[in-house]
Every structure is written in structure tokens, then in C-alpha cells.
Design a protein around this motif. Structure first.
Motif, mmCIF file in Angstrom:
data_model
loop_
_atom_site.group_PDB
_atom_site.id
_atom_site.type_symbol
_atom_site.label_atom_id
_atom_site.label_comp_id
_atom_site.label_asym_id
_atom_site.label_seq_id
_atom_site.Cartn_x
_atom_site.Cartn_y
_atom_site.Cartn_z
ATOM 1 N N SER A 165 6.069 14.083 -2.209
ATOM 2 C CA SER A 165 5.646 12.710 -2.495
ATOM 3 C C SER A 165 5.050 12.635 -3.890
ATOM 4 O O SER A 165 4.812 13.652 -4.530
ATOM 5 N N TYR A 166 4.848 11.407 -4.334
ATOM 6 C CA TYR A 166 4.114 11.215 -5.579
ATOM 7 C C TYR A 166 3.316 9.915 -5.517
ATOM 8 O O TYR A 166 3.692 8.970 -4.849
ATOM 9 N N ASP A 167 2.176 9.936 -6.187
ATOM 10 C CA ASP A 167 1.350 8.742 -6.353
ATOM 11 C C ASP A 167 1.810 8.043 -7.619
ATOM 12 O O ASP A 167 2.144 8.698 -8.608
ATOM 13 N N PHE A 168 1.823 6.721 -7.569
ATOM 14 C CA PHE A 168 2.328 5.965 -8.716
ATOM 15 C C PHE A 168 1.480 4.731 -8.966
ATOM 16 O O PHE A 168 0.735 4.278 -8.113
ATOM 17 N N THR A 169 1.653 4.201 -10.168
ATOM 18 C CA THR A 169 1.105 2.899 -10.539
ATOM 19 C C THR A 169 2.276 2.082 -11.065
ATOM 20 O O THR A 169 3.053 2.567 -11.878
ATOM 21 N N VAL A 170 2.409 0.851 -10.555
ATOM 22 C CA VAL A 170 3.478 -0.032 -11.010
ATOM 23 C C VAL A 170 2.852 -1.242 -11.704
ATOM 24 O O VAL A 170 1.843 -1.768 -11.259
ATOM 25 N N LYS A 171 3.448 -1.622 -12.807
ATOM 26 C CA LYS A 171 3.013 -2.794 -13.563
ATOM 27 C C LYS A 171 4.205 -3.729 -13.655
ATOM 28 O O LYS A 171 5.309 -3.305 -14.018
ATOM 29 N N ILE A 172 4.003 -4.985 -13.317
ATOM 30 C CA ILE A 172 5.097 -5.960 -13.349
ATOM 31 C C ILE A 172 5.102 -6.679 -14.688
ATOM 32 O O ILE A 172 4.117 -7.311 -15.070
ATOM 33 N N GLY A 173 6.225 -6.548 -15.378
ATOM 34 C CA GLY A 173 6.383 -7.221 -16.662
ATOM 35 C C GLY A 173 5.310 -6.815 -17.651
ATOM 36 O O GLY A 173 4.866 -5.669 -17.662
ATOM 37 N N PHE A 174 4.898 -7.762 -18.432
ATOM 38 C CA PHE A 174 3.883 -7.497 -19.442
ATOM 39 C C PHE A 174 2.555 -8.128 -19.042
ATOM 40 O O PHE A 174 1.706 -8.389 -19.876
ATOM 41 N N SER A 175 2.389 -8.326 -17.727
ATOM 42 C CA SER A 175 1.147 -8.886 -17.203
ATOM 43 C C SER A 175 0.107 -7.785 -17.023
ATOM 44 O O SER A 175 0.387 -6.613 -17.269
ATOM 45 N N LYS A 176 -1.049 -8.161 -16.549
ATOM 46 C CA LYS A 176 -2.100 -7.197 -16.254
ATOM 47 C C LYS A 176 -2.059 -6.778 -14.789
ATOM 48 O O LYS A 176 -2.869 -5.978 -14.348
ATOM 49 N N PHE A 177 -1.079 -7.292 -14.028
ATOM 50 C CA PHE A 177 -0.960 -6.980 -12.607
ATOM 51 C C PHE A 177 -0.465 -5.550 -12.416
ATOM 52 O O PHE A 177 0.590 -5.176 -12.939
ATOM 53 N N THR A 178 -1.227 -4.749 -11.686
ATOM 54 C CA THR A 178 -0.812 -3.386 -11.353
ATOM 55 C C THR A 178 -1.107 -3.119 -9.880
ATOM 56 O O THR A 178 -1.988 -3.750 -9.283
ATOM 57 N N LYS A 179 -0.355 -2.184 -9.312
ATOM 58 C CA LYS A 179 -0.540 -1.736 -7.935
ATOM 59 C C LYS A 179 -0.382 -0.231 -7.910
ATOM 60 O O LYS A 179 0.411 0.321 -8.657
ATOM 61 N N LYS A 180 -1.138 0.404 -7.002
ATOM 62 C CA LYS A 180 -1.020 1.848 -6.828
ATOM 63 C C LYS A 180 -0.514 2.131 -5.428
ATOM 64 O O LYS A 180 -0.805 1.382 -4.494
ATOM 65 N N GLY A 181 0.269 3.196 -5.296
ATOM 66 C CA GLY A 181 0.802 3.567 -3.987
ATOM 67 C C GLY A 181 1.323 4.980 -3.992
ATOM 68 O O GLY A 181 1.184 5.714 -4.974
ATOM 69 N N THR A 182 1.945 5.356 -2.875
ATOM 70 C CA THR A 182 2.538 6.672 -2.716
ATOM 71 C C THR A 182 3.935 6.527 -2.158
ATOM 72 O O THR A 182 4.165 5.719 -1.264
ATOM 73 N N ILE A 183 4.868 7.282 -2.709
ATOM 74 C CA ILE A 183 6.255 7.330 -2.236
ATOM 75 C C ILE A 183 6.505 8.715 -1.659
ATOM 76 O O ILE A 183 6.137 9.726 -2.274
ATOM 77 N N TYR A 184 7.132 8.748 -0.472
ATOM 78 C CA TYR A 184 7.446 10.006 0.213
ATOM 79 C C TYR A 184 8.956 10.219 0.233
ATOM 80 O O TYR A 184 9.696 9.315 0.606
#
Length: 123
Positions: free
Chosen positions: A101-120
Motif C-alpha cells: 500500500s501507499y499513503d498519498f495526498t491528492v490535490k484537485i486542480g490548482f485549488s487549495k483543496f487536498t485529501k489524504k488517503g491510503t491505496i492498497y
């Protein structure tokens, strides 16, 4: 004798300092993955092959293009966006790699919106 001792000590030090880190991030470029349901995510199954990612969540199936910048950063884009938010690219940074698995941070477009999660990885 002293030079031999220093030489042997140096060789022993080099051998014992083998790095524990193994970059296995390349194995996340293809396969079948899951994101479990949680506070910020719905349960999602992801299939990656070549430059395509298919995401299945609920009754929805989306196809995205995936472009890897390196083993730790990639960009996702919806091939057939359904709304204006899906027209923006998603920038994904891999933060921590574990065995499957890996932990990630996703950012949508050039906004300040980010989310963190894990993919297995499941296959």
C-alpha cells in the motif's frame, strides 16, 4: 598490521551498512487496487494498465488517464468529465510506501483543496 586492520574494519563497515530502504514504488503503476470506505472516501476499486485508470465506486465507473512524473508523483484526468470539477487534473503525491500500500495526498486542480488517503494493492 595496522593498515590491514583499518582496511578490514572499513570493508566490514561498508558491508554492514546495507540500506534497509527498497524503492518498490514502481509496482503501484499497474494492477488492481482498493481504497477502503472512510471519513473522506467511499469504497473504490481501481484498475491500472498502461496510461489508463478505471475507478469503480458504488454504481459509478470512471475512466481516467494517468501520467507518471516519477515513482512518487502522478497526474489523473477524467477522460469523459461529467462536471466542471472533473475537468481539473488531480495531482497525486505518494507520501509513504508500505509493502502492499501507499499513503498519498491528492490535490484537485490548482485549488487549495487536498485529501489524504491510503491505496492498497490487491492484485
Amino acid at each position: 598490521m595496522r593498515k590491514l586492520f583499518i582496511f578490514l574494519f572499513g570493508i566490514l563497515t561498508l558491508i554492514s551498512c546495507k540500506s534497509e530502504f527498497e524503492d518498490n514504488s514502481d509496482k503501484f503503476k499497474t494492477g488492481v487496487f482498493k481504497i477502503p470506505a472512510g471519513d473522506d472516501f467511499v469504497k473504490e476499486t481501481i484498475i491500472r494498465k498502461d496510461s489508463i485508470q478505471i475507478s469503480k465506486y458504488g454504481d459509478n465507473i470512471d475512466t481516467l488517464s494517468i501520467k507518471w512524473k516519477n515513482n512518487f508523483f502522478y497526474t489523473l484526468r477524467y477522460i469523459n468529465p461529467k462536471n466542471s470539477l472533473q475537468k481539473d487534473p488531480m495531482f497525486v503525491q505518494i507520501n509513504k510506501i508500505k509493502k502492499d500500500s501507499y499513503d498519498f495526498t491528492v490535490k484537485i486542480g490548482f485549488s487549495k483543496f487536498t485529501k489524504k488517503g491510503t491505496i492498497y494493492k490487491i492484485k
